[in-house]
Design an enzyme around this catalytic site. Structure first.
Site, PDB file in Angstrom:
ATOM      1  N   SER A   1      -8.889   8.963 -10.939  1.00 34.43           N
ATOM      2  CA  SER A   1     -10.289   9.225 -11.303  1.00 34.43           C
ATOM      3  C   SER A   1     -10.425  10.503 -12.125  1.00 34.43           C
ATOM      4  O   SER A   1      -9.583  11.411 -12.045  1.00 34.43           O
ATOM      5  CB  SER A   1     -11.149   9.340 -10.044  1.00 34.43           C
TER       6      SER A   1
HETATM    7  N1  SAM Z   1      -7.595   8.006  -5.308  1.00 34.57           N
HETATM    8  C1  SAM Z   1      -6.698   7.540  -6.310  1.00 34.57           C
HETATM    9  C2  SAM Z   1      -5.927   8.633  -6.963  1.00 34.57           C
HETATM   10  O1  SAM Z   1      -6.124   9.817  -6.676  1.00 34.57           O
HETATM   11  O2  SAM Z   1      -5.085   8.281  -7.805  1.00 34.57           O
HETATM   12  C3  SAM Z   1      -7.370   6.680  -7.348  1.00 34.57           C
HETATM   13  C4  SAM Z   1      -7.727   5.396  -6.809  1.00 34.57           C
HETATM   14  S1  SAM Z   1      -7.957   4.070  -7.934  1.00 34.57           S
HETATM   15  C5  SAM Z   1      -9.453   4.518  -8.718  1.00 34.57           C
HETATM   16  C6  SAM Z   1      -8.409   2.839  -6.711  1.00 34.57           C
HETATM   17  C7  SAM Z   1      -7.256   2.408  -5.849  1.00 34.57           C
HETATM   18  O3  SAM Z   1      -7.783   1.592  -4.800  1.00 34.57           O
HETATM   19  C8  SAM Z   1      -6.242   1.542  -6.567  1.00 34.57           C
HETATM   20  O4  SAM Z   1      -4.975   2.107  -6.452  1.00 34.57           O
HETATM   21  C9  SAM Z   1      -6.330   0.193  -5.863  1.00 34.57           C
HETATM   22  O5  SAM Z   1      -5.107  -0.494  -5.792  1.00 34.57           O
HETATM   23  C10 SAM Z   1      -6.812   0.625  -4.498  1.00 34.57           C
HETATM   24  N2  SAM Z   1      -7.460  -0.434  -3.683  1.00 34.57           N
HETATM   25  C11 SAM Z   1      -8.315  -1.398  -4.059  1.00 34.57           C
HETATM   26  N3  SAM Z   1      -8.680  -2.142  -2.994  1.00 34.57           N
HETATM   27  C12 SAM Z   1      -8.051  -1.611  -1.912  1.00 34.57           C
HETATM   28  C13 SAM Z   1      -8.020  -1.917  -0.520  1.00 34.57           C
HETATM   29  N4  SAM Z   1      -8.722  -2.916   0.028  1.00 34.57           N
HETATM   30  N5  SAM Z   1      -7.252  -1.164   0.290  1.00 34.57           N
HETATM   31  C14 SAM Z   1      -6.515  -0.134  -0.202  1.00 34.57           C
HETATM   32  N6  SAM Z   1      -6.496   0.194  -1.516  1.00 34.57           N
HETATM   33  C15 SAM Z   1      -7.257  -0.518  -2.344  1.00 34.57           C
END
Ligand code: SAM
Length: 221
Positions: A69
């Protein structure tokens, strides 16, 4: 709360500029959040070719069609958790592990769930190399929370949900805070749910845009 070596860090000036021009100038006030954003080496969480862009005012790709993000959004969501330094925190969506590192600077116990194995494995390696030993990552559907470790004083969801997953609300400690983008696939509102003696209270903090939260209480794949 890890010790990082910053001497000789060629991007230290870019990181400090990011804190001043993207965070302080836009109203991030919590000194602990500003300290963490100034300390964590964001460029080490992205692939080498993108390191020079790591302190830019935008998200960056981290592989698997996911993103790290924008720095401001990381700081804004972290500030919304109102961490004092004693909390047990859960993050949903580990991604590259950067947000988890910020949380690990501010709370003694951080749990983080990622649904994509390869991202979780890389985040684990990066966090270990930076000596963040207070982050525990598991692979799974974060919309179900982490019941074995609940309750949590803070929960942060870093992917967009169609509605707040009920298991996450159930896993909030008394006075716990949950920060989550809620909306459709293209735009969301950042919501803060707070557990109070009178029940759950909700607060809306403005528009945002995240990748999809996929899972039992999220979007279908
Ligand atoms: N916080 C992260 C960072 O610092 O890099 C960025 C997160 S990215 C915007 C969103 C993440 O949520 C992705 O890696 C995606 O695979 C994960 N995601 C989506 N649905 C999910 C779920 N049900 N459980 C765990 N992770 C999930």
């Amino acid at each position: 709360m890890a010790a990082q070596k910053t001497t000789g860090d060629p991007l230290a000036a870019a990181r400090e500029r990011m804190v001043q021009t993207q965070l302080v100038a836009r109203g991030i006030r919590d000194p602990k959040v500003l300290y963490a954003m100034g300390k964590v080496l964001r460029h080490l969480f992205v692939e080498e070719a993108l390191r020079n862009q790591a302190y830019g005012d935008f998200p960056l790709p981290i592989g698997e069609q996911q993103t790290i993000s924008q720095p401001y959004m990381v700081a804004f969501m972290t500030e919304a958790l109102e961490l004092l330094g004693t909390e047990k925190v859960l993050e949903i969506g580990t991604g590259c592990g950067y947000q988890a590192a910020i949380l690990a600077e501010l709370a003694p116990q951080v749990f983080s769930i990622e649904r994509i194995h390869s991202l979780a494995a890389r985040a684990r390696r990066t966090l270990e190399s930076l000596r963040y030993f207070n982050v525990n990552i598991k692979v799974g559907d974060g919309t179900l929370g982490w019941p074995e470790e609940a309750p949590f004083d803070g929960i942060m969801v870093t992917a967009a949900a169609p509605a707040i997953p009920k298991p996450l609300l159930d896993q909030l400690a008394p006075r716990g805070r949950l920060v989550i983008p809620v909306g459709d696939r293209y735009s969301q509102t950042l919501m803060v749910a707070r557990q109070t003696p009178e029940g759950l209270k909700y607060d809306y903090r403005g528009g945002c845009r995240f990748v999809k939260l996929i899972g039992s209480y999220g979007w279908e794949e």
